[in-house]
Write a protein that holds these residues in place. Sequence first.
Motif, mmCIF file in Angstrom:
data_model
loop_
_atom_site.group_PDB
_atom_site.id
_atom_site.type_symbol
_atom_site.label_atom_id
_atom_site.label_comp_id
_atom_site.label_asym_id
_atom_site.label_seq_id
_atom_site.Cartn_x
_atom_site.Cartn_y
_atom_site.Cartn_z
ATOM 1 N N GLY A 89 0.788 -1.232 0.000
ATOM 2 C CA GLY A 89 0.000 0.000 0.000
ATOM 3 C C GLY A 89 0.814 1.273 0.000
ATOM 4 N N SER A 90 2.097 1.162 -0.326
ATOM 5 C CA SER A 90 2.997 2.313 -0.202
ATOM 6 C C SER A 90 2.712 3.432 -1.193
ATOM 7 N N ASN A 91 1.983 3.150 -2.258
ATOM 8 C CA ASN A 91 1.704 4.204 -3.241
ATOM 9 C C ASN A 91 0.914 5.366 -2.641
ATOM 10 N N LYS A 92 0.179 5.101 -1.582
ATOM 11 C CA LYS A 92 -0.651 6.167 -1.004
ATOM 12 C C LYS A 92 0.172 7.320 -0.444
ATOM 13 N N SER A 93 1.470 7.088 -0.250
ATOM 14 C CA SER A 93 2.330 8.153 0.279
ATOM 15 C C SER A 93 2.880 9.064 -0.832
ATOM 16 N N GLU A 94 2.650 8.690 -2.082
ATOM 17 C CA GLU A 94 3.163 9.481 -3.212
ATOM 18 C C GLU A 94 2.147 10.564 -3.573
ATOM 19 N N LYS A 95 2.145 11.615 -2.790
ATOM 20 C CA LYS A 95 1.121 12.648 -2.891
ATOM 21 C C LYS A 95 1.094 13.358 -4.248
ATOM 22 N N ALA A 96 2.245 13.468 -4.910
ATOM 23 C CA ALA A 96 2.278 14.164 -6.197
ATOM 24 C C ALA A 96 1.501 13.418 -7.270
ATOM 25 N N LEU A 97 1.330 12.106 -7.089
ATOM 26 C CA LEU A 97 0.660 11.283 -8.093
ATOM 27 C C LEU A 97 -0.792 10.990 -7.739
ATOM 28 N N ILE A 98 -1.271 11.637 -6.676
ATOM 29 C CA ILE A 98 -2.656 11.463 -6.241
ATOM 30 C C ILE A 98 -3.286 12.844 -6.092
ATOM 31 N N PRO A 99 -4.387 13.117 -6.774
ATOM 32 C CA PRO A 99 -4.990 14.450 -6.668
ATOM 33 C C PRO A 99 -5.564 14.699 -5.275
ATOM 34 N N GLU A 100 -5.464 15.926 -4.835
ATOM 35 C CA GLU A 100 -6.012 16.290 -3.521
ATOM 36 C C GLU A 100 -7.530 16.268 -3.527
ATOM 37 N N ASP A 101 -8.123 16.636 -4.653
ATOM 38 C CA ASP A 101 -9.581 16.737 -4.730
ATOM 39 C C ASP A 101 -10.042 16.219 -6.091
ATOM 40 N N MET A 102 -10.664 15.032 -6.110
ATOM 41 C CA MET A 102 -11.120 14.451 -7.370
ATOM 42 C C MET A 102 -12.125 15.350 -8.088
ATOM 43 N N ALA A 103 -12.859 16.150 -7.327
ATOM 44 C CA ALA A 103 -13.869 17.024 -7.932
ATOM 45 C C ALA A 103 -13.222 18.075 -8.839
ATOM 46 N N LYS A 104 -11.938 18.386 -8.594
ATOM 47 C CA LYS A 104 -11.242 19.403 -9.376
ATOM 48 C C LYS A 104 -10.432 18.816 -10.532
ATOM 49 N N VAL A 105 -10.431 17.494 -10.648
ATOM 50 C CA VAL A 105 -9.681 16.848 -11.740
ATOM 51 C C VAL A 105 -10.414 17.048 -13.059
ATOM 52 N N GLU A 106 -9.669 17.360 -14.104
ATOM 53 C CA GLU A 106 -10.247 17.546 -15.428
ATOM 54 C C GLU A 106 -11.019 16.298 -15.853
ATOM 55 N N ALA A 107 -12.246 16.483 -16.296
ATOM 56 C CA ALA A 107 -13.089 15.353 -16.708
ATOM 57 C C ALA A 107 -13.152 15.239 -18.222
ATOM 58 N N VAL A 108 -12.827 14.040 -18.712
ATOM 59 C CA VAL A 108 -12.972 13.740 -20.139
ATOM 60 C C VAL A 108 -14.432 13.378 -20.380
ATOM 61 N N PRO A 109 -15.110 14.033 -21.306
ATOM 62 C CA PRO A 109 -16.537 13.751 -21.504
ATOM 63 C C PRO A 109 -16.798 12.334 -22.015
ATOM 64 N N ILE A 110 -17.870 11.736 -21.508
ATOM 65 C CA ILE A 110 -18.302 10.417 -21.964
ATOM 66 C C ILE A 110 -19.208 10.625 -23.183
ATOM 67 N N THR A 111 -18.776 10.144 -24.327
ATOM 68 C CA THR A 111 -19.517 10.387 -25.577
ATOM 69 C C THR A 111 -20.087 9.108 -26.175
ATOM 70 N N TRP A 112 -19.943 7.987 -25.469
ATOM 71 C CA TRP A 112 -20.282 6.693 -26.070
ATOM 72 C C TRP A 112 -21.460 5.994 -25.388
#
Length: 204
Positions: free
Chosen positions: A180-203
């Motif tokens: 579970g060590s990946n959880k400590s890599e803060k640069a690779l995990i967004p702080e707030d998923m709500a602010k992550v760019e969303a790719v539109p679902i077109t299918w």
Amino acid sequence: ISSSAQLFKMPEELTLKCKCGAVECKFDALPRMCFNCQCHTCVAAMKAIEGKEGFDGTSAAVDGGVGIAIYKSNNVSVVKASSDDIGFVKVGDQGKIARPYCNNCKTLIFNVFLPNWVAANRNALTKSDGAAFVPEGTIKNVNCKVAFDPKAVPEPKHNSVPVGTIMKFMPLMMGIGCDGSNKSEKALIPEDMAKVEAVPITWE
């Protein structure tokens, strides 16, 4: 090389680095498995990243899908990753998976980055001598039933994920043998998923 040296030969170490070198990770083993995911979600995320202005990265595309290498967290060491150099995309406003990429060259770094396991951009992996990593054996194209153009996907292709591959995934999903060590890599995990760019679902 003596027989004893061959017996205790160090495992292959691979490096994952974006094209501009801003992000770098090390893996102390070969991938647990490799395949190309052809599903709408993975391909749409990859195309959104690689379609950004100024793209000069290492494309993750293989046979029209996303070429990935699966590792458990124990095998991953992040050498260099700054939050200033990393952006994220998710698919759809309610997307649960943030895919990190280099903000500079726009290389997709991980198709999945979770506490227990990762799906790395296989095309960005190199061996210790600097040569590109080429997995042994036949690489399957999976999730072809939900590809944008199923007929265009070359063989070997599978409509879904083969049972054998799912069996290899199960321990990772359950966290068995993963630290579970990946959880400590803060640069690779967004702080707030709500602010992550969303790719539109077109299918749908």
